[in-house]
Structures are given as structure tokens and as C-alpha cells.
Enzyme design. Structure first.
Site, short mmCIF file in Angstrom:
data_model
loop_
_atom_site.label_atom_id
_atom_site.label_comp_id
_atom_site.label_asym_id
_atom_site.label_seq_id
_atom_site.Cartn_x
_atom_site.Cartn_y
_atom_site.Cartn_z
N ARG A 72 0.84 -1.19 0.00
CA ARG A 72 0.00 0.00 0.00
C ARG A 72 0.88 1.25 0.00
O ARG A 72 1.97 1.26 0.57
CB ARG A 72 -0.90 0.04 1.25
CG ARG A 72 -2.09 -0.90 1.20
CD ARG A 72 -2.97 -0.74 2.42
NE ARG A 72 -2.29 -1.15 3.63
CZ ARG A 72 -1.74 -0.33 4.52
NH1 ARG A 72 -1.80 0.99 4.33
NH2 ARG A 72 -1.14 -0.79 5.57
N TYR A 212 -1.46 -3.71 -6.79
CA TYR A 212 -1.17 -4.53 -5.61
C TYR A 212 -2.19 -4.39 -4.48
O TYR A 212 -2.54 -3.27 -4.08
CB TYR A 212 0.22 -4.18 -5.05
CG TYR A 212 0.82 -5.32 -4.25
CD1 TYR A 212 1.59 -6.29 -4.89
CD2 TYR A 212 0.58 -5.47 -2.89
CE1 TYR A 212 2.12 -7.36 -4.18
CE2 TYR A 212 1.11 -6.54 -2.19
CZ TYR A 212 1.88 -7.48 -2.84
OH TYR A 212 2.39 -8.54 -2.13
N LYS A 221 -9.59 -2.35 1.71
CA LYS A 221 -9.32 -1.17 2.55
C LYS A 221 -10.12 0.05 2.10
O LYS A 221 -10.60 0.82 2.94
CB LYS A 221 -7.83 -0.84 2.52
CG LYS A 221 -6.95 -2.01 2.88
CD LYS A 221 -7.18 -2.47 4.28
CE LYS A 221 -6.31 -3.69 4.57
NZ LYS A 221 -6.34 -4.10 5.97
N HIS A 241 -10.55 -2.43 11.49
CA HIS A 241 -9.44 -3.27 11.02
C HIS A 241 -9.23 -4.39 12.04
O HIS A 241 -8.26 -4.38 12.79
CB HIS A 241 -8.19 -2.39 10.89
CG HIS A 241 -7.06 -3.02 10.13
ND1 HIS A 241 -5.74 -2.62 10.31
CD2 HIS A 241 -7.03 -3.99 9.20
CE1 HIS A 241 -4.96 -3.32 9.51
NE2 HIS A 241 -5.71 -4.17 8.83
N SER A 263 -1.33 -3.34 10.40
CA SER A 263 -0.97 -4.23 9.30
C SER A 263 0.27 -5.06 9.62
O SER A 263 1.26 -4.52 10.14
CB SER A 263 -0.71 -3.40 8.04
OG SER A 263 -1.87 -2.65 7.74
N CYS A 265 0.76 -7.27 11.90
CA CYS A 265 1.06 -7.36 13.33
C CYS A 265 0.33 -8.50 14.02
O CYS A 265 0.25 -8.53 15.25
CB CYS A 265 0.75 -6.03 14.01
SG CYS A 265 1.94 -4.75 13.60
N ASP A 288 -9.29 -9.77 8.94
CA ASP A 288 -8.78 -8.42 8.64
C ASP A 288 -9.78 -7.30 8.93
O ASP A 288 -9.37 -6.23 9.35
CB ASP A 288 -8.33 -8.36 7.17
CG ASP A 288 -7.42 -7.17 6.87
OD1 ASP A 288 -6.46 -6.95 7.64
OD2 ASP A 288 -7.67 -6.46 5.88
N ARG A 380 2.23 -12.21 -0.29
CA ARG A 380 0.94 -12.61 0.27
C ARG A 380 0.34 -13.81 -0.46
O ARG A 380 0.71 -14.10 -1.59
CB ARG A 380 -0.03 -11.43 0.19
CG ARG A 380 0.48 -10.19 0.93
CD ARG A 380 -0.56 -9.51 1.72
NE ARG A 380 0.01 -8.50 2.61
CZ ARG A 380 -0.54 -8.14 3.77
NH1 ARG A 380 -1.64 -8.72 4.19
NH2 ARG A 380 0.02 -7.22 4.52
P1 GTP Z 1 -2.46 -7.50 7.54
O1 GTP Z 1 -2.98 -8.55 6.63
O2 GTP Z 1 -1.35 -6.69 6.94
O3 GTP Z 1 -3.53 -6.60 8.08
O4 GTP Z 1 -1.68 -8.22 8.75
P2 GTP Z 1 -2.05 -9.17 9.97
O5 GTP Z 1 -2.33 -8.34 11.17
O6 GTP Z 1 -3.07 -10.18 9.58
O7 GTP Z 1 -0.63 -9.86 10.25
P3 GTP Z 1 -0.19 -11.39 10.29
O8 GTP Z 1 -1.00 -12.23 11.24
O9 GTP Z 1 -0.13 -11.87 8.90
O10 GTP Z 1 1.28 -11.28 10.92
C1 GTP Z 1 2.32 -10.65 10.29
C2 GTP Z 1 3.65 -11.01 10.87
O11 GTP Z 1 3.65 -11.01 12.29
C3 GTP Z 1 4.12 -12.39 10.44
O12 GTP Z 1 5.44 -12.31 10.02
C4 GTP Z 1 3.98 -13.21 11.67
O13 GTP Z 1 4.91 -14.24 11.70
C5 GTP Z 1 4.18 -12.20 12.81
N1 GTP Z 1 3.41 -12.62 14.01
C6 GTP Z 1 2.09 -12.89 14.07
N2 GTP Z 1 1.71 -13.29 15.31
C7 GTP Z 1 2.84 -13.26 16.07
C8 GTP Z 1 3.11 -13.56 17.44
O14 GTP Z 1 2.24 -13.96 18.22
N3 GTP Z 1 4.40 -13.40 17.87
C9 GTP Z 1 5.39 -12.97 17.04
N4 GTP Z 1 6.60 -12.82 17.53
N5 GTP Z 1 5.17 -12.69 15.73
C10 GTP Z 1 3.92 -12.83 15.25
C1 SPV Z 2 -2.95 -4.37 5.33
O1 SPV Z 2 -1.98 -3.71 4.89
O2 SPV Z 2 -3.46 -4.09 6.45
C2 SPV Z 2 -3.48 -5.51 4.57
C3 SPV Z 2 -2.94 -5.78 3.23
O3 SPV Z 2 -4.38 -6.18 5.07
S1 SPV Z 2 -3.64 -4.76 1.99
O4 SPV Z 2 -4.88 -5.38 1.55
O5 SPV Z 2 -2.68 -4.67 0.91
O6 SPV Z 2 -3.93 -3.46 2.52
MN MN Z 3 -5.02 -5.40 7.07
#
Ligand code: GTP
Ligand code: SPV
Ligand code: MN
Length: 601
Positions: A72, A212, A221, A241, A263, A265, A288, A380
Site C-alpha cells: 500500500r 497490488y 481497505k 481493522h 498491518s 502485526c 482483517d 501474500r
Molecule cells: P495485515 O494482513 O497486513 O492486516 O496483517 P495481519 O495483522 O493479519 O498480520 P499477520 O498475522 O499476517 O502477521 C504478520 C507477521 O507477524 C508475520 O510475520 C507473523 O509471523 C508475525 N506474528 C504474528 N503473530 C505473532 C506472534 O504472536 N508473535 C510474534 N513474535 N510474531 C507474530
Molecule cells: C494491510 O496492509 O493491512 C493488509 C494488506 O491487510 S492490503 O490489503 O494490501 O492493505
Molecule cells: Mn489489514
């Protein structure tokens, strides 16, 4: 082709965009599997997609984007409210008339030589009272196949629109007209001219230049957060979110929880968690976005407006998130991951040792130990939610699921404890406003830089963030106090002096969910502190974990000095919002400041 359309307003708008963008061909998408297969075949021929091995990854493809189009782009994302104050100090504002003039020039003839796809989609289960319809006109077949997985898309949606149903018009172009006879590139995009513009008053979206993720899949979003947050303010509901999960305890009692993290996290990981404690079960409603509304019973109910996942690949492994891996076992689209010699996918963290003969996300041979990762950090997978082995039986319930707790979290190496419970809704709203987090690869720009990200909505709030805070306070007043969800803050990312994560995370996060569950049951002990209720020693199930007493204490105790700094920082951040900042938030800040000061004495 368009003659089939009974909706005159829709037809007229499509006609208008055709005249502006001048596509060579128009396709009205029906949303069928057959249609998607043909699109994929065309994209394989063009080099946009690589077909993966039919045995290892049935029905799946790899896309490699232009290296300038990988995330983004927040600085090119605009909220075009009538006045700047309506967009607020955290958004990029443009005057709507000036932006529309700019867009008219930008989109002029931009689809020349390309096909324009008409993608009607529903955010939320088709026909649910809480769902909303959009129509995306796009010249990106990659966007079409992703929208088909991420939303309910096609003929059924056109049917429910009937002759005069409301829809959010979304115009999208990769911004690269194709002169006759010129060969296309695998991933056309126009990074220098990228603009993602939102018009809250007319509820419309224009996106130019990027193919993307959130820049191009406009239901996600742009619509389900930025425009929907504005709708939610007008209509008294919340677009957030947030992931949504169902948690069942060993006695079979079930509760639903929603959680907001910025994002990349941890939402997808928490949403699909394989619980590390015996007898506990997590089921996924969404990973999400949550749309939440108050029902007559005074409770808050949530639907997942999406129908699929666009999840971060790196770090996803059999150990960290086996359910995500199962979800993208077949019929998946991978973007910017690495390719193996046997036509499967790989990314950092998938296996401890990379396989031989890896081709990186840009198509170049890659060696372990290379300076750059094989998969882009924001690579992704896209897959249908129906393929998730732990999808919740109620995930498509038109009424949504009742939410018992709301969690806010971020990536913080100190200060924020593993878990804290808000004293009440007002304090919980303050907790949401206080979220800050280290930046990740999900957005273009610096990585690892701490920034304020209130409610994990900084890049996604379609209006003035101070008014959004007020909206949260108002929702608390509209609900019935003891039936509203309780609010929590969590942090999986505390680090020790060596820079290592203290908390194991992933499946062990169930321990925190268990504490929350038992707080709601009234069985987990807590001590009241200025920053909320913290787990009483022994109330958080740490059985089987190797944590030293110091580590435990740094996870769950209030660190007064750090918190004094935190409140100082919040006080200065709140000044951004001037007199639009709701008074109760300032009062929360003052209460915490005073209590911290007197506790120290
Ligand atoms: P968006 O799709 O961008 O909104 O992200 P999301 O919040 O769904 O993030 P996601 O769960 O995909 O996690 C992103 C990163 O954080 C990955 O690299 C994970 O490995 C890391 N991660 C997720 N949960 C944990 C956790 O409990 N501990 C640690 N240390 N890392 C974590
Ligand atoms: C985020 O960035 O929080 C996502 C991925 O979930 S995107 O759809 O590219 O915004
Ligand atoms: Mn997101």
C-alpha cells in the site's frame, strides 16, 4: 453486453467510465469458476501468472509484481472530503473538485488496448441487512481473480442490485494504456502516478497506477474500511481493522472476540490459531475487517465483510499457522513469494532450511544467506475463506456473531504489557486511541519505526480521527453497558535486553485469550492499576512455559517510568486534534498521569 443490465444508473455510470477510459473490450464478470480459469490461462500466456504444480498446489498460481508496486502507498492515498477538517489531521486531504479534475485527466484513455472488467461485489454475505454492494471497473485481470476470492462477486450480486439498488462505484486502472501492436508487460503499473482517492460524501473510489493488494482490490481497505467507516459514523455502526474469532473453552462454552492490530502485526495468525492449551479451540470468522452493529439486545454483533484472506506469507509455517497453510493448499494466488524448482512456493520461515534451487520473487536464482530475502517481506497469499479448516460455522451468519471482547494490540518492544483489561468503555476507547506500533512492510516506507496508529486505523479511517474517537464513545452510550464487549490491550512483541521476543506468541497466545475468557466468566483474578486490570500472579496460565520470574514480571507488570513517558507522548499526540479531541479521552489521560504520579510517591 451491457444491454443485460437492468440498473439504469449503473449502466449510465459504466458508459461514462468507458467514454473516459476508452477500453478496447468490456467484460461483465459472472464470477464463475470457468470464467476465473480462463482469465488465469490468459494471464499465464502473458506471463502475469505462473501455474504451480498441479499435485503440490492444485489450481494455484504465482504472480510477480513490478518491484515498485509491492505494498500500500499511504502517501498517495487521499480522503477527498468537502473540507480538510472533515478528513482530519491524520489523512491526506485533497479538495474533491480539484481531485476529480486531476482524475479526469489521469484516467483519460488509460484503458486503451485493454479489457475493462465489470466486477459487482458484495461486502458481507449476499442479502444480509449489514452487507453493502460495490462495483469495481478495472483493467487488471489479476484484480478480478483476487476480488473473486476476497468478496462475493458476479451475477448474484447484480441480481440483488435489481433496478435501483445502492452501490459504491469503484474505478481502477493500472494506468498503462497499450498502443496497438505493443507487447504488454507481465505486471503493468504506473508507480509515479499512483493515486488512491476516496470521496466519502459521494461514497466513491478511484484508484490509479497500482495493481497490488489494498491499492487495487477496492472492496478491502478502500471500501470496507475507509468508505465504510464513514458510513458507520453516519449510520451508527463500526467498520474496523479487526479479526473475528470464536473461542471455545474445554467445557464447550463459546465466546466471540474481535481484535485490531496494525498491518502485519498478527491478525491472520490470531484468527487461525492452533491453540497450545489442551481443550481450547479457536475458530475463524475473519482475519482483517469487522463490521459491527448494535442489536436490540444491547450487544455488539460482527460480520466479516470479506470472503477470503489476503494474508502475509513470510513467517507462516506449520508451527506458527498450520491453518493458514491448509487454507492456501489449493486454488490460491501467491504474490511475490519465491518459486521452488518443483514449481511450488517458498518464503522465509516456511521451513527452517530453504529447498535447493529457489527462484526469488523477482525471478532470479537465489542462494541461502543472500543479502535480500527470497520472498518479498509483504508477499501474500489469496485464498477463499471456505478453504480454512477452522472456519467458524457462523462465519456467514447474516446477523453476525455476538462480540464479548475487543482487543487492541501493536508491535511494541516495551511499555505495553502482555495483556490489560480496560476499566470501562471510555477507558477502552482511550486504549484504542493509544495504539502505536512499529511500521511493517505492509506499507511502502520505513520499517520498524514506532508510530501512532489509533485503533490500527491510521491508514484506514475515512474521516477525522477525532470524530472517529467520538463515534466510539457514542457507540458505548448507545449499547447496554454490561452487554457491550469488554475492552483489552495486548502486546506479543515485548523484547528482552538482548532484543529477543519474551513471549512465545502464536498458539501460546491462547493463554491470553483464556485469561480474557475467564475474566468475562468472572473467574480470573486481576489487580486494578492506573492502566487497567492486570493479571494477578497465577491467574494467567503459563504452565509448561520456560519463563523466568523477571520475564514474567516484565510481561505483566506496570512499568511506571515507561508509562509516564507514554502518557507524555500521548498528550503531545492528542494536540494534533486540537479542540476536536473528545474530552473524555483527555480526562482518561489526566487520570492515568495523576495516578501514576501518586503511585510513585
Ligand atoms: P495485515 O494482513 O497486513 O492486516 O496483517 P495481519 O495483522 O493479519 O498480520 P499477520 O498475522 O499476517 O502477521 C504478520 C507477521 O507477524 C508475520 O510475520 C507473523 O509471523 C508475525 N506474528 C504474528 N503473530 C505473532 C506472534 O504472536 N508473535 C510474534 N513474535 N510474531 C507474530
Ligand atoms: C494491510 O496492509 O493491512 C493488509 C494488506 O491487510 S492490503 O490489503 O494490501 O492493505
Ligand atoms: Mn489489514
Amino acid at each position: 453486453m451491457l444491454d443485460e443490465l437492468r440498473h439504469q444508473k449503473l449502466k449510465a455510470w459504466i458508459q461514462e467510465i468507458i467514454e473516459l477510459c476508452r477500453p478496447t473490450k468490456i467484460v461483465l464478470c459472472e464470477g464463475s469458476e470457468q470464467e476465473a480459469r480462463l482469465l488465469c490461462e490468459e494471464m499465464v500466456k502473458k506471463g502475469t501468472l505462473i501455474a504451480l504444480d498441479e499435485k503440490k498446489r492444485p489450481g494455484s498460481f504465482l504472480a510477480r509484481s513490478n518491484p515498485k508496486d509491492v505494498a500500500r502507498v499511504e502517501e498517495r492515498t487521499f480522503i477527498c472530503s468537502k473540507t480538510q477538517i472533515e478528513a482530519g489531521p491524520t489523512n491526506n486531504w485533497r479538495d474533491p473538485d480539484e481531485m476529480l479534475t486531476h482524475l479526469q485527466q489521469l484516467f483519460q484513455g488509460c484503458m486503451h488496448g485493454r479489457t475493462m472488467y465489470v466486477v459487482a461485489f458484495s461486502m458481507g454475505p449476499i442479502g444480509s441487512h449489514f452487507s453493502r454492494v460495490g462495483v469495481q471497473l478495472t483493467d487488471s485481470p489479476y484484480a478480478v481473480i483476487n476480488m473473486r476470492l476476497m468478496t462475493r462477486m458476479g451475477k448474484d450480486v447484480l441480481d440483488i442490485l435489481e433496478e435501483d439498488g445502492e452501490f459504491v462505484p469503484c474505478v481502477h486502472s493500472v494506468g498503462v494504456p497499450l498502443p496497438v501492436g505493443q507487447k504488454d508487460v507481465p505486471w503493468p503499473c504506473s508507480p509515479e502516478k499512483t493515486v488512491i482517492a476516496h470521496f466519502p460524501h459521494t461514497k466513491s473510489i478511484w484508484s490509479f497506477g497500482s495493481g497490488y493488494g489494498g491499492n487495487a482490490l477496492l472492496g478491502k481497505k478502500c471500501f470496507a474500511l475507509r468508505i465504510a467507516s464513514y458510513m458507520g459514523k453516519e449510520e451508527k455502526w463500526l467498520a474496523e481493522h479487526m479479526l473475528i474469532v470464536g473461542i471455545t473453552n474445554p467445557n464447550g462454552k463459546k465466546r466471540y472476540v474481535a481484535a485490531a492490530f496494525p498491518s502485519a502485526c498478527g491478525k491472520t495468525n490470531l484468527a487461525m490459531m492452533q491453540a497450545a492449551l489442551p481443550g481450547w479451540k479457536v475458530e475463524c470468522v475473519g482475519d482483517d475487517i469487522a463490521w459491527m452493529h448494535l442489536a436490540e439486545d444491547g450487544r455488539l454483533y460482527a460480520i466479516n465483510p470479506e470472503a477470503g484472506f489476503f494474508g502475509v506469507a513470510p513467517g507462516t509455517s506449520q508451527r506458527s499457522n498450520p491453518n493458514a497453510l491448509a487454507t492456501c493448499r489449493k486454488n490460491a494466488i501467491f504474490t511475490n513469494v519465491a518459486l521452488t524448482s518443483d514449481k511450488d512456493v517458498w518464503w522465509e520461515g516456511l521451513t527452517s532450511a530453504p529447498p535447493e534451487g529457489v527462484i526469488d520473487w523477482q525471478g532470479m536464482p537465489w542462494q541461502p544467506g543472500a543479502a535480500q530475502p527470497a520472498a518479498h517481506p509483504n508477499s501474500r497469499f489469496t485464498a477463499s475463506a471456505s478453504q480454512c479448516p477452522i472456519i467458524d460455522p457462523h462465519w456467514e451468519d447474516p446477523q453476525g456473531v455476538p462480540i464479548s471482547a475487543i482487543i487492541f494490540g501493536g508491535r511494541r518492544s516495551n511499555t505495553i504489557p502482555l495483556v490489560a483489561e480496560a476499566l470501562d468503555w471510555e477507558h477502552g476507547t482511550f486504549m484504542g486511541a493509544c495504539v502505536s506500533s512499529e511500521t511493517t512492510a505492509a506499507a511502502a516506507g520505513d520499517i520498524g519505526k514506532l508510530r501512532h496508529d489509533p485503533f490500527a486505523m491510521l491508514p484506514f479511517c475515512g474521516y477525522n480521527m477525532a470524530d472517529y474517537f467520538q463515534h466510539w464513545l457514542d457507540m458505548g452510550k448507545l449499547g447496554i453497558a454490561d452487554r457491550l464487549p469488554r475492552i483489552y490491550s495486548v502486546n506479543w512483541f515485548n523484547k528482552d535486553a538482548q532484543g529477543q521476543y519474551i513471549w512465545p506468541g502464536f498458539g501460546d497466545n491462547i493463554r491470553v485469550l483464556k485469561w480474557i475468557f475467564e475474566r468475562l466468566d468472572g473467574t480470573a483474578a486481576a489487580k486494578k492499576t492506573p492502566i487497567g486490570y492486570l493479571p494477578q500472579e497465577g491467574s494467567l496460565d503459563l504452565s509448561g512455559l520456560q519463563l523466568s520470574p523477571e520475564q514474567r514480571s516484565s510481561l505483566i507488570s506496570l512499568q511506571a517510568g515507561l508509562w509516564q513517558n507514554e502518557m507524555k507522548e500521548m498528550r503531545s499526540y492528542f494536540q494534533k486534534f486540537a479542540d476536536r479531541l473528545p474530552k473524555p479521552l483527555l480526562q482518561q489521560l489526566e487520570r492515568i498521569e495523576q495516578q501514576l504520579a501518586s503511585e510513585k510517591v
